[in-house]
Write a protein that holds these residues in place. Structure first.
Motif, PDB file in Angstrom:
ATOM      1  N   ASN A   1       1.021  -1.227  -0.300  1.00 38.68           N
ATOM      2  CA  ASN A   1       0.282  -0.177   0.328  1.00 38.68           C
ATOM      3  C   ASN A   1       0.709   1.689   0.072  1.00 38.68           C
ATOM      4  O   ASN A   1       0.470   2.340  -0.320  1.00 38.68           O
ATOM      5  CB  ASN A   1      -0.820   0.327   1.224  1.00 38.68           C
ATOM      6  CG  ASN A   1      -1.920  -0.504   1.274  1.00 38.68           C
ATOM      7  OD1 ASN A   1      -2.068  -2.282  -0.039  1.00 38.68           O
ATOM      8  ND2 ASN A   1      -3.456  -1.240   1.328  1.00 38.68           N
ATOM      9  N   LEU A   2       2.174   1.359   0.812  1.00 41.11           N
ATOM     10  CA  LEU A   2       2.595   2.273   0.815  1.00 41.11           C
ATOM     11  C   LEU A   2       3.449   2.887  -1.049  1.00 41.11           C
ATOM     12  O   LEU A   2       3.662   3.497  -0.946  1.00 41.11           O
ATOM     13  CB  LEU A   2       3.940   2.256   2.089  1.00 41.11           C
ATOM     14  CG  LEU A   2       3.918   2.017   3.174  1.00 41.11           C
ATOM     15  CD1 LEU A   2       4.807   1.891   3.905  1.00 41.11           C
ATOM     16  CD2 LEU A   2       2.532   3.275   3.351  1.00 41.11           C
TER      17      LEU A   2
ATOM     18  N   ASP B   1      14.574   2.046   5.140  1.00 40.23           N
ATOM     19  CA  ASP B   1      15.368   2.137   5.757  1.00 40.23           C
ATOM     20  C   ASP B   1      14.968   0.807   6.739  1.00 40.23           C
ATOM     21  O   ASP B   1      13.669   1.206   7.660  1.00 40.23           O
ATOM     22  CB  ASP B   1      16.575   3.018   6.395  1.00 40.23           C
ATOM     23  CG  ASP B   1      16.536   3.926   5.677  1.00 40.23           C
ATOM     24  OD1 ASP B   1      17.515   2.948   4.753  1.00 40.23           O
ATOM     25  OD2 ASP B   1      16.872   4.987   5.454  1.00 40.23           O
ATOM     26  N   VAL B   2      15.431  -0.533   7.840  1.00 40.91           N
ATOM     27  CA  VAL B   2      14.760  -1.554   8.093  1.00 40.91           C
ATOM     28  C   VAL B   2      16.034  -1.361   9.591  1.00 40.91           C
ATOM     29  O   VAL B   2      17.010  -2.042   8.877  1.00 40.91           O
ATOM     30  CB  VAL B   2      14.761  -2.820   7.083  1.00 40.91           C
ATOM     31  CG1 VAL B   2      14.037  -3.806   8.438  1.00 40.91           C
ATOM     32  CG2 VAL B   2      13.343  -2.506   6.261  1.00 40.91           C
TER      33      VAL B   2
ATOM     34  N   VAL C   1      11.403   2.558   8.129  1.00 38.84           N
ATOM     35  CA  VAL C   1      11.692   4.342   7.602  1.00 38.84           C
ATOM     36  C   VAL C   1      10.978   3.851   6.087  1.00 38.84           C
ATOM     37  O   VAL C   1      12.164   4.210   5.640  1.00 38.84           O
ATOM     38  CB  VAL C   1      12.365   5.013   8.442  1.00 38.84           C
ATOM     39  CG1 VAL C   1      12.287   6.473   7.708  1.00 38.84           C
ATOM     40  CG2 VAL C   1      12.964   4.728   9.739  1.00 38.84           C
ATOM     41  N   TYR C   2      10.334   4.489   6.024  1.00 43.32           N
ATOM     42  CA  TYR C   2       9.820   4.434   4.489  1.00 43.32           C
ATOM     43  C   TYR C   2      10.086   5.632   3.865  1.00 43.32           C
ATOM     44  O   TYR C   2       9.116   6.918   4.554  1.00 43.32           O
ATOM     45  CB  TYR C   2       8.447   3.700   3.852  1.00 43.32           C
ATOM     46  CG  TYR C   2       7.468   4.358   2.900  1.00 43.32           C
ATOM     47  CD1 TYR C   2       7.471   3.170   2.043  1.00 43.32           C
ATOM     48  CD2 TYR C   2       7.085   5.217   2.572  1.00 43.32           C
ATOM     49  CE1 TYR C   2       7.825   2.934   0.686  1.00 43.32           C
ATOM     50  CE2 TYR C   2       6.842   4.970   0.995  1.00 43.32           C
ATOM     51  CZ  TYR C   2       7.175   3.816  -0.016  1.00 43.32           C
ATOM     52  OH  TYR C   2       6.705   3.858  -0.805  1.00 43.32           O
TER      53      TYR C   2
ATOM     54  N   VAL D   1       7.778  12.686   1.719  1.00 43.73           N
ATOM     55  CA  VAL D   1       6.871  12.738   3.360  1.00 43.73           C
ATOM     56  C   VAL D   1       7.742  11.381   3.305  1.00 43.73           C
ATOM     57  O   VAL D   1       8.798  10.590   2.631  1.00 43.73           O
ATOM     58  CB  VAL D   1       5.636  11.187   2.576  1.00 43.73           C
ATOM     59  CG1 VAL D   1       5.737   9.793   1.624  1.00 43.73           C
ATOM     60  CG2 VAL D   1       4.777  11.418   3.342  1.00 43.73           C
ATOM     61  N   GLU D   2       8.000  10.934   4.995  1.00 44.89           N
ATOM     62  CA  GLU D   2       8.360  10.070   5.780  1.00 44.89           C
ATOM     63  C   GLU D   2       7.660   9.466   6.665  1.00 44.89           C
ATOM     64  O   GLU D   2       6.765   9.906   7.542  1.00 44.89           O
ATOM     65  CB  GLU D   2       9.431  10.483   6.206  1.00 44.89           C
ATOM     66  CG  GLU D   2      10.499   9.775   7.031  1.00 44.89           C
ATOM     67  CD  GLU D   2      11.095  10.268   7.806  1.00 44.89           C
ATOM     68  OE1 GLU D   2      11.856  10.753   7.373  1.00 44.89           O
ATOM     69  OE2 GLU D   2      11.370  10.714   8.958  1.00 44.89           O
ATOM     70  N   PHE D   3       7.200   8.173   6.398  1.00 47.82           N
ATOM     71  CA  PHE D   3       6.366   6.845   7.261  1.00 47.82           C
ATOM     72  C   PHE D   3       7.385   6.403   7.939  1.00 47.82           C
ATOM     73  O   PHE D   3       8.226   6.041   8.071  1.00 47.82           O
ATOM     74  CB  PHE D   3       6.221   6.762   6.706  1.00 47.82           C
ATOM     75  CG  PHE D   3       4.440   7.019   5.866  1.00 47.82           C
ATOM     76  CD1 PHE D   3       2.793   7.642   6.864  1.00 47.82           C
ATOM     77  CD2 PHE D   3       4.937   7.273   4.828  1.00 47.82           C
ATOM     78  CE1 PHE D   3       2.299   7.956   5.553  1.00 47.82           C
ATOM     79  CE2 PHE D   3       3.526   8.020   4.094  1.00 47.82           C
ATOM     80  CZ  PHE D   3       2.563   8.347   4.468  1.00 47.82           C
ATOM     81  N   VAL D   4       7.410   6.261   9.778  1.00 44.42           N
ATOM     82  CA  VAL D   4       8.094   6.058  10.258  1.00 44.42           C
ATOM     83  C   VAL D   4       7.271   4.435  11.095  1.00 44.42           C
ATOM     84  O   VAL D   4       6.256   5.118  12.106  1.00 44.42           O
ATOM     85  CB  VAL D   4       8.648   6.341  11.845  1.00 44.42           C
ATOM     86  CG1 VAL D   4       9.490   5.622  12.871  1.00 44.42           C
ATOM     87  CG2 VAL D   4       9.736   7.972  11.002  1.00 44.42           C
TER      88      VAL D   4
END
Length: 541
Positions: A435-436, A456-457, A468-469, A527-530
């Motif tokens: 989905n991301l 980043d995992v 961190v996407y 955009v940044e998703f954590v």
């Protein structure tokens, strides 16, 4: 009641204040007067004694020079007329400066006293002690010091005078205080009686709630103004109570008529609430169905893409196998007709090897696609935990999304330890990452030819997996960023966007994975998703 008993009344306070002021004023004035009179009396008796001593000294000068002490003592006997004189000494100063006793006078009945030449400096000034006054004055003859006069006088008359003066002052003070008290009592009645009447009315009104009472007018201006204001207040309260009673009567009449309306409206409200609850339940079911449809839609879209992707290698394999069948049929005919040549057999072997390689490569490619899709499909339809390497899971996800990704030129960079092996729910992670990525492709990289996605995992010490996407797309507007995880929030309303993608992501992370997700974005800055959720680390498989 205890507080009321301890409180001062206006009457006692007024009397106390006036009497305190009067007492202080009278005490001060009486004290000052007494001090002034006593000082004057002392100055008078000192003046008399000093004058007497000087007179005796002047009259004794000739006898001191003649050394005739007998005549001097005869002359001193005349001091019997001065009743306050108890003892008198005359001392003669010799040529060598020594003082010698010359003559004395002792009042009848008064015992003689010793010489006082040793107290010359002490008694140069008048000295009071107990009931006597002592003083020594010098005797001069033609400006030559020839002796001294010592006088010891009684101060009984002074003490008596002081006592009489004090008694008179105290009597006057007591009379003045009594008069002041009488005047104060008289004055306080004119002030406190109207106030007491007003207090009685207030207490009666407060206790009996009888607002018909009225305060009487007072001769004092301020109290009269207070009484008028109090009467006006009672009048307004009485009018207000009357209006309130009329309003209560009207309210009772209205209440009787409203009870039926309330009853009927309550019934209607219950029916409306019941319908609302049913509608809300249907809405929740509809929302859950939409979310489930969203999940199945992404899976169906993936099925179509994978089917199209698998069709190409299978088609090539079918073509190559068909060609092999044609060549094998021709080789069989030549063999049966005994026309098979070595060159034809060599050519068949060469073409067969090429076609078999083509068939193998394409079937192997199709098998990889089908295997990845199968694993992704199983993960998406299951929320059971399993052990997996995160890089392998991402490879399967990216392989299943290959039909979508090969149409664009965007880069997806995975930064993760190849040996990171965890036990968790692969299905929710699979769905979240798909989905991301699709959200970036559809929204973030709109009108962008070459975008970049960085994932980043890392595994924290507390067994928290952090993902961190980030993408460098067009970002999310601030007003939408605040509600991006709410259902039906989309910028593609009417263009195929349901607004449930990130809502589904939020639910999967917070509910299925027991984690958290946060977003930060600025319009035009990507955009940044954590994402953080607990996992169980495992050794490399």
């Amino acid at each position: 009641m205890g507080e009321n008993n301890r409180a001062l009344s206006l009457k006692s306070l007024l009397i106390t204040v006036v009497m305190c002021i009067t007492t202080v004023a009278l005490l001060l004035s009486t004290g000052i007067t007494l001090y002034s009179q006593i000082t004057t009396y002392k100055e008078n008796i000192v003046s008399e004694v000093k004058t007497l001593a000087e007179l005796v000294g002047n009259s004794s000068g000739e006898m001191l020079l003649q050394d005739d002490n007998i005549r001097e003592e005869q002359a001193l006997s005349t001091l019997e007329a001065a009743s306050f004189v108890q003892n008198l000494h005359i001392y003669k100063q010799n040529l060598d400066g020594e003082l010698a006793f010359f003559a004395s006078y002792n009042k009848t009945g008064q015992a003689p006293i010793p010489s006082m030449t040793h107290r010359l400096e002490e008694l140069s000034k008048p000295k009071f002690s107990e009931d006597i006054l002592e003083i020594i004055t010098p005797i001069y003859r033609q400006q030559d010091l020839i002796g001294y006069t010592y006088v010891r006088a009684s101060t009984e008359s002074l003490n008596s005078l002081i006592i009489n003066t004090v008694l008179i002052a105290v009597s006057v003070l007591l009379v003045a205080l009594l008069l002041s008290l009488a005047l104060t009592l008289r004055m306080q009645r004119s002030v406190t009686d109207p106030i007491q009447d007003l207090v009685s009315i207030v207490q009666h009104v407060a206790g009996q709630k009888d607002y018909r009472l009225r305060a009487d007018h007072s001769s004092l201006k301020e109290l009269d103004i207070l009484a008028k204001a109090f009467n006006q207040m009672l009048e307004r309260i009485q009018q207000h109570i009357k209006a309130q009673e009329e309003a209560e009567d009207e309210y009772r009449r209205l209440n009787l008529s409203l009870e039926e309306k309330v009853s009927s409206r309550t019934t209607a409200l219950k029916e409306a609430n019941k319908e609302l609850i049913e509608t809300l339940e249907k809405l929740h079911q509809f929302q859950r169905q939409i979310v489930q449809n969203e999940k199945m839609a992404s899976l169906g879209d993936m099925v179509a893409g994978v089917a199209h992707e698998v069709n190409t290698p299978i088609g090539l394999g079918v073509t190559a196998s068909t060609m092999m069948l044609d060549r094998l049929s021709q080789l069989e005919k030549d063999f049966n007709a005994k026309q098979l040549k070595a060159s034809s057999l060599a050519k068949f072997i060469q073409e067969g090897e090429e076609n078999l390689n083509i068939i193998y490569r394409n079937l192997n490619r199709a098998a990889e696609l089908i295997s990845s899709f199968k694993q992704v499909a199983v993960d998406q339809t299951s929320e059971n935990t399993r052990v997996f390497r995160f890089t392998q899971l991402m490879d399967e996800i990216l392989m299943s999304m290959r039909p979508k990704l090969k149409k664009v030129k965007h880069d997806i960079n995975l930064h993760c330890d190849d040996n990171l092996t965890i036990e968790s729910k692969a299905g929710p992670i699979n769905q979240v990452m798909i989905n991301l990525i699709m959200n970036s492709l559809i929204h973030g990289f709109e009108f962008i030819d070459h975008g970049q996605i960085d994932i980043d995992v890392s595994l924290d010490k507390g067994n928290q997996l952090t993902i961190v996407y980030k993408d460098n797309g067009k970002g999310i507007p601030e007003e939408m960023c605040k509600r991006i995880f709410d259902p039906f929030v989309t910028t593609k309303r009417g263009q195929g966007g349901s607004g449930l993608g990130l809502h589904l992501v939020y639910n999967l992370i917070t509910q299925a994975l027991n984690g958290s997700i946060s977003v930060s974005s600025e319009e035009g800055e990507g955009v940044e998703f954590v994402i953080r959720f607990p996992v169980t680390p495992k050794t490399d498989m």
